[in-house]
Design a protein around this motif. Structure first.
Motif, PDB file in Angstrom:
ATOM      1  N   ARG A 104       0.825  -1.212   0.000  1.00 43.90           N
ATOM      2  CA  ARG A 104       0.000   0.000   0.000  1.00 43.90           C
ATOM      3  C   ARG A 104       0.859   1.261   0.000  1.00 43.90           C
ATOM      4  N   HIS A 106       2.193   3.088  -2.160  1.00 45.43           N
ATOM      5  CA  HIS A 106       1.882   4.142  -3.123  1.00 45.43           C
ATOM      6  C   HIS A 106       0.646   4.939  -2.748  1.00 45.43           C
ATOM      7  N   VAL A 107      -0.265   4.357  -1.939  1.00 47.58           N
ATOM      8  CA  VAL A 107      -1.457   5.104  -1.528  1.00 47.58           C
ATOM      9  C   VAL A 107      -1.331   5.659  -0.112  1.00 47.58           C
ATOM     10  N   GLU A 205     -10.860   6.947   1.712  1.00 50.59           N
ATOM     11  CA  GLU A 205     -10.143   7.514   0.565  1.00 50.59           C
ATOM     12  C   GLU A 205      -9.011   6.590   0.106  1.00 50.59           C
ATOM     13  N   ILE A 206      -8.369   5.917   1.055  1.00 50.12           N
ATOM     14  CA  ILE A 206      -7.347   4.946   0.679  1.00 50.12           C
ATOM     15  C   ILE A 206      -7.977   3.809  -0.119  1.00 50.12           C
ATOM     16  N   ARG A 209      -8.822   4.710  -3.728  1.00 51.18           N
ATOM     17  CA  ARG A 209      -7.689   4.660  -4.660  1.00 51.18           C
ATOM     18  C   ARG A 209      -7.323   3.231  -5.031  1.00 51.18           C
ATOM     19  N   LEU A 210      -7.522   2.296  -4.113  1.00 52.41           N
ATOM     20  CA  LEU A 210      -7.193   0.902  -4.379  1.00 52.41           C
ATOM     21  C   LEU A 210      -8.288   0.173  -5.158  1.00 52.41           C
ATOM     22  N   SER A 239      -1.710  11.094  -7.237  1.00 49.03           N
ATOM     23  CA  SER A 239      -1.688   9.728  -7.769  1.00 49.03           C
ATOM     24  C   SER A 239      -0.333   9.426  -8.362  1.00 49.03           C
TER      25      SER A 239
END
Length: 240
Positions: A104, A106-107, A205-206, A209-210, A239
């Protein structure tokens, strides 16, 4: 008479073994949460108890949230109080549960850096398709994923996946679910681990994005920004 079973197939034997190990650990917590019995693990299959039930619906959110609170509170009290979200954890049975940032990074680059210092619960991918409603209440299925996570993170996955499937959820319904979750966490004696509404929104929000890449597949019909039940963050995370 032989009881009905559910057979889950895996192309990768390592994934089958991991899922069976995850389920065995969760059962050994003895949390009172309904989980299918594991009959056998083969090279490419899990042979599981078949649960008679029906698909999860938005109206079931509060009951499922309480179930998650019970599981997370029990896991923390019995095992994960000794875990740190930033490090892999080896359970008393020898199971390695991966640290929260793993996969995770990247997020999480825009997330609060102190997030990994929160009390440790777990993530088992509680999207709505991994909850079965039975005559005795909600049951959890699918044990492919298991990592450390802060309290409320897996609840946020349930909220996001439900809204992305069925549309916007009423804010008071989410508040009731969060309250039910925290009540069951408290009942286990882990009051300091409660999830706040702000934390739930940040975790959502995480998950957005996933999960955004799955819109149009797996039953996801709505983009999270179109069904988000609270104001959008002041600045969307950058992003990659």
């Amino acid at each position: 008479m032989m009881r009905a079973v559910y057979v889950k197939h895996y192309a990768d034997p390592a994934r089958a073994l991991a899922a069976g190990t995850h389920l065995t650990w969760l059962i050994q917590l003895d949390s009172g949460v309904r989980l299918p019995d594991l009959h056998r693990v083969t090279a490419n299959h899990l042979i599981l108890e078949h649960l008679d039930g029906w698909p999860f619906q938005p109206a079931d959110l509060e009951h499922a949230a309480a179930l998650l609170g019970r599981l997370h509170g029990t896991a923390h009290t019995r095992e994960l109080h000794a875990a740190h979200l930033g490090r892999d954890y080896t359970s008393s049975t020898g199971l390695t549960i991966r640290r929260f940032p793993a996969g995770r990074e990247h997020v999480l680059s825009d997330a609060d850096p102190d997030l990994v210092n929160l009390p440790a619960a777990l993530y088992k991918d509680c999207n709505l398709r991994n909850v079965v409603m039975t005559a005795g209440g909600p049951a959890l299925v699918d044990f492919d994923d298991l990592t450390l996570a802060p309290f409320g993170y897996d609840l946020a996955k349930l909220v996001v996946s439900t809204a992305m499937t069925h549309g916007r959820l009423p804010a008071d319904q989410i508040s009731a679910a969060l309250h039910a979750y925290n009540v069951d966490v408290d009942d286990i004696g882990t009051r300091a681990a409660e999830c706040t509404r702000l934390q739930l929104a940040r975790y959502a929000e995480i998950h957005h994005r996933l999960t955004a890449r799955y819109v149009g597949r797996n039953g996801y019909q709505h983009l999270w920004p179109t069904v988000r039940p609270w104001p959008a963050p002041s600045a969307e995370p950058r992003s990659r």
